[in-house]
Design a protein around this motif. Sequence first.
Motif, PDB file in Angstrom:
ATOM      1  N   VAL A 162       0.925   6.993  16.460  1.00 16.11           N
ATOM      2  CA  VAL A 162       0.223   6.364  15.340  1.00 16.11           C
ATOM      3  C   VAL A 162      -1.243   6.180  15.702  1.00 16.11           C
ATOM      4  CG1 VAL A 162       0.014   4.235  13.999  1.00 16.11           C
ATOM      5  CG2 VAL A 162       2.248   5.210  14.418  1.00 16.11           C
ATOM      6  N   GLN A 163      -2.114   6.661  14.833  1.00 14.28           N
ATOM      7  CA  GLN A 163      -3.562   6.522  15.011  1.00 14.28           C
ATOM      8  C   GLN A 163      -4.060   5.396  14.124  1.00 14.28           C
ATOM      9  OE1 GLN A 163      -5.451   8.399  17.196  1.00 14.28           O
ATOM     10  NE2 GLN A 163      -3.427   9.074  17.879  1.00 14.28           N
ATOM     11  N   ALA A 164      -4.804   4.469  14.699  1.00 17.45           N
ATOM     12  CA  ALA A 164      -5.315   3.330  13.929  1.00 17.45           C
ATOM     13  C   ALA A 164      -6.819   3.468  13.753  1.00 17.45           C
ATOM     14  CB  ALA A 164      -4.973   2.026  14.624  1.00 17.45           C
ATOM     15  N   HIS A 165      -7.218   4.220  12.738  1.00 19.25           N
ATOM     16  CA  HIS A 165      -8.633   4.299  12.375  1.00 19.25           C
ATOM     17  C   HIS A 165      -8.733   4.250  10.855  1.00 19.25           C
ATOM     18  CE1 HIS A 165      -7.301   8.520  12.402  1.00 19.25           C
ATOM     19  NE2 HIS A 165      -8.162   8.687  11.419  1.00 19.25           N
ATOM     20  N   VAL A 166      -9.865   3.761  10.363  1.00 20.18           N
ATOM     21  CA  VAL A 166     -10.041   3.585   8.927  1.00 20.18           C
ATOM     22  C   VAL A 166      -9.807   4.912   8.215  1.00 20.18           C
ATOM     23  CG1 VAL A 166     -11.684   2.982   7.111  1.00 20.18           C
ATOM     24  CG2 VAL A 166     -11.621   1.649   9.220  1.00 20.18           C
ATOM     25  N   GLY A 167      -8.963   4.885   7.198  1.00 19.35           N
ATOM     26  CA  GLY A 167      -8.635   6.074   6.412  1.00 19.35           C
ATOM     27  C   GLY A 167      -7.351   6.754   6.842  1.00 19.35           C
ATOM     28  N   ALA A 168      -6.848   6.426   8.041  1.00 19.33           N
ATOM     29  CA  ALA A 168      -5.606   7.044   8.517  1.00 19.33           C
ATOM     30  C   ALA A 168      -4.431   6.539   7.689  1.00 19.33           C
ATOM     31  CB  ALA A 168      -5.381   6.715   9.989  1.00 19.33           C
ATOM     32  N   GLU A 169      -3.453   7.410   7.483  1.00 20.82           N
ATOM     33  CA  GLU A 169      -2.234   7.021   6.759  1.00 20.82           C
ATOM     34  C   GLU A 169      -1.144   6.726   7.774  1.00 20.82           C
ATOM     35  OE1 GLU A 169       0.850   8.811   3.440  1.00 20.82           O
ATOM     36  OE2 GLU A 169      -1.179   9.601   3.546  1.00 20.82           O
ATOM     37  N   LEU A 170      -0.604   5.532   7.688  1.00 20.26           N
ATOM     38  CA  LEU A 170       0.465   5.139   8.600  1.00 20.26           C
ATOM     39  C   LEU A 170       1.801   5.637   8.071  1.00 20.26           C
ATOM     40  CD1 LEU A 170      -0.605   1.466   9.416  1.00 20.26           C
ATOM     41  CD2 LEU A 170      -1.097   3.550  10.698  1.00 20.26           C
ATOM     42  N   PRO A 171       2.777   5.834   8.962  1.00 12.62           N
ATOM     43  CA  PRO A 171       4.102   6.273   8.502  1.00 12.62           C
ATOM     44  C   PRO A 171       4.723   5.239   7.572  1.00 12.62           C
ATOM     45  CG  PRO A 171       3.969   6.213  10.929  1.00 12.62           C
ATOM     46  CD  PRO A 171       2.701   5.661  10.411  1.00 12.62           C
ATOM     47  N   ALA A 172       5.439   5.710   6.569  1.00 13.80           N
ATOM     48  CA  ALA A 172       6.084   4.814   5.601  1.00 13.80           C
ATOM     49  C   ALA A 172       7.113   3.917   6.267  1.00 13.80           C
ATOM     50  CB  ALA A 172       6.734   5.633   4.485  1.00 13.80           C
TER      51      ALA A 172
ATOM     52  N   MET B  40      -0.332   3.011   2.279  1.00 14.49           N
ATOM     53  CA  MET B  40      -0.202   2.960   3.741  1.00 14.49           C
ATOM     54  C   MET B  40      -1.465   3.442   4.463  1.00 14.49           C
ATOM     55  SD  MET B  40       2.679   1.524   4.310  1.00 14.49           S
ATOM     56  CE  MET B  40       3.094   1.802   6.015  1.00 14.49           C
ATOM     57  N   ARG B  41      -2.608   3.304   3.833  1.00 11.60           N
ATOM     58  CA  ARG B  41      -3.882   3.708   4.465  1.00 11.60           C
ATOM     59  C   ARG B  41      -4.541   2.515   5.156  1.00 11.60           C
ATOM     60  NH1 ARG B  41      -4.823   8.905   4.206  1.00 11.60           N
ATOM     61  NH2 ARG B  41      -4.208   9.952   2.300  1.00 11.60           N
ATOM     62  N   VAL B  42      -5.084   2.795   6.337  1.00 11.46           N
ATOM     63  CA  VAL B  42      -5.799   1.784   7.119  1.00 11.46           C
ATOM     64  C   VAL B  42      -7.138   1.520   6.437  1.00 11.46           C
ATOM     65  CG1 VAL B  42      -6.880   1.278   9.349  1.00 11.46           C
ATOM     66  CG2 VAL B  42      -4.682   2.504   9.257  1.00 11.46           C
ATOM     67  N   VAL B  43      -7.437   0.229   6.186  1.00 13.58           N
ATOM     68  CA  VAL B  43      -8.710  -0.123   5.554  1.00 13.58           C
ATOM     69  C   VAL B  43      -9.644  -0.842   6.521  1.00 13.58           C
ATOM     70  CG1 VAL B  43      -7.802  -0.182   3.206  1.00 13.58           C
ATOM     71  CG2 VAL B  43      -7.797  -2.262   4.570  1.00 13.58           C
ATOM     72  N   GLU B  44      -9.109  -1.384   7.612  1.00 16.84           N
ATOM     73  CA  GLU B  44      -9.948  -2.101   8.572  1.00 16.84           C
ATOM     74  C   GLU B  44      -9.222  -2.176   9.895  1.00 16.84           C
ATOM     75  OE1 GLU B  44     -13.279  -3.459   9.725  1.00 16.84           O
ATOM     76  OE2 GLU B  44     -13.132  -3.770   7.564  1.00 16.84           O
ATOM     77  N   VAL B  45      -9.969  -1.971  11.000  1.00 15.06           N
ATOM     78  CA  VAL B  45      -9.427  -2.127  12.341  1.00 15.06           C
ATOM     79  C   VAL B  45     -10.286  -3.178  13.031  1.00 15.06           C
ATOM     80  CG1 VAL B  45      -8.906  -1.002  14.525  1.00 15.06           C
ATOM     81  CG2 VAL B  45      -8.664   0.275  12.395  1.00 15.06           C
ATOM     82  N   MET B  46      -9.654  -4.233  13.495  1.00  7.39           N
ATOM     83  CA  MET B  46     -10.378  -5.324  14.128  1.00  7.39           C
ATOM     84  C   MET B  46     -10.572  -5.026  15.619  1.00  7.39           C
ATOM     85  SD  MET B  46     -10.352  -7.297  11.463  1.00  7.39           S
ATOM     86  CE  MET B  46      -9.361  -7.539  10.019  1.00  7.39           C
ATOM     87  N   ALA B  47     -11.654  -5.531  16.178  1.00  6.19           N
ATOM     88  CA  ALA B  47     -11.912  -5.367  17.619  1.00  6.19           C
ATOM     89  C   ALA B  47     -10.859  -6.117  18.420  1.00  6.19           C
ATOM     90  CB  ALA B  47     -13.317  -5.889  17.949  1.00  6.19           C
TER      91      ALA B  47
END
Length: 132
Positions: free
Chosen positions: A76-86, A124-131
């Motif tokens: 799983v990649q956690a970057h803005v715009g990435a789609e997470l698995p359902a 299921m799209r990432v909109v923000e990744v916190m530090a």
Amino acid sequence: MLMLFRMPRLTMLAVAGTLAAAPAWAQERPPLPAMPSTGGVGTVPSQPAPLTEEQKVAITQAVKQTNRKVTVPPGVQAHVGAELPASMELYMLPDLALADIPEAKPYRYTVVENRVVLVDPTNMRVVEVMAK
């Protein structure tokens, strides 16, 4: 003792004639009012509301206080715009964070590599990744 009242025949015909002659619009029912909102997830804005650094820190601290164990599938990649698995489980933000940051209400979160990740649950799209 049961008493029956007799209505003169002429009066009965007059009443029946009045009911039968009612205009068609009087017999139609008015449309029902719209249903009120049920407070569900609803639509999520296409562009997330920008969060300040203070808000990001507050969300991260609130999530860490919940001490929830999150299992992340491999790859799983956690970057803005990435789609997470359902199949990935998302969680509601803690009440403490939502009380201070209502802009984050439509989103859910997960944790990937010790980083809090805000996700749009409708796609299921990432909109923000916190530090960290």
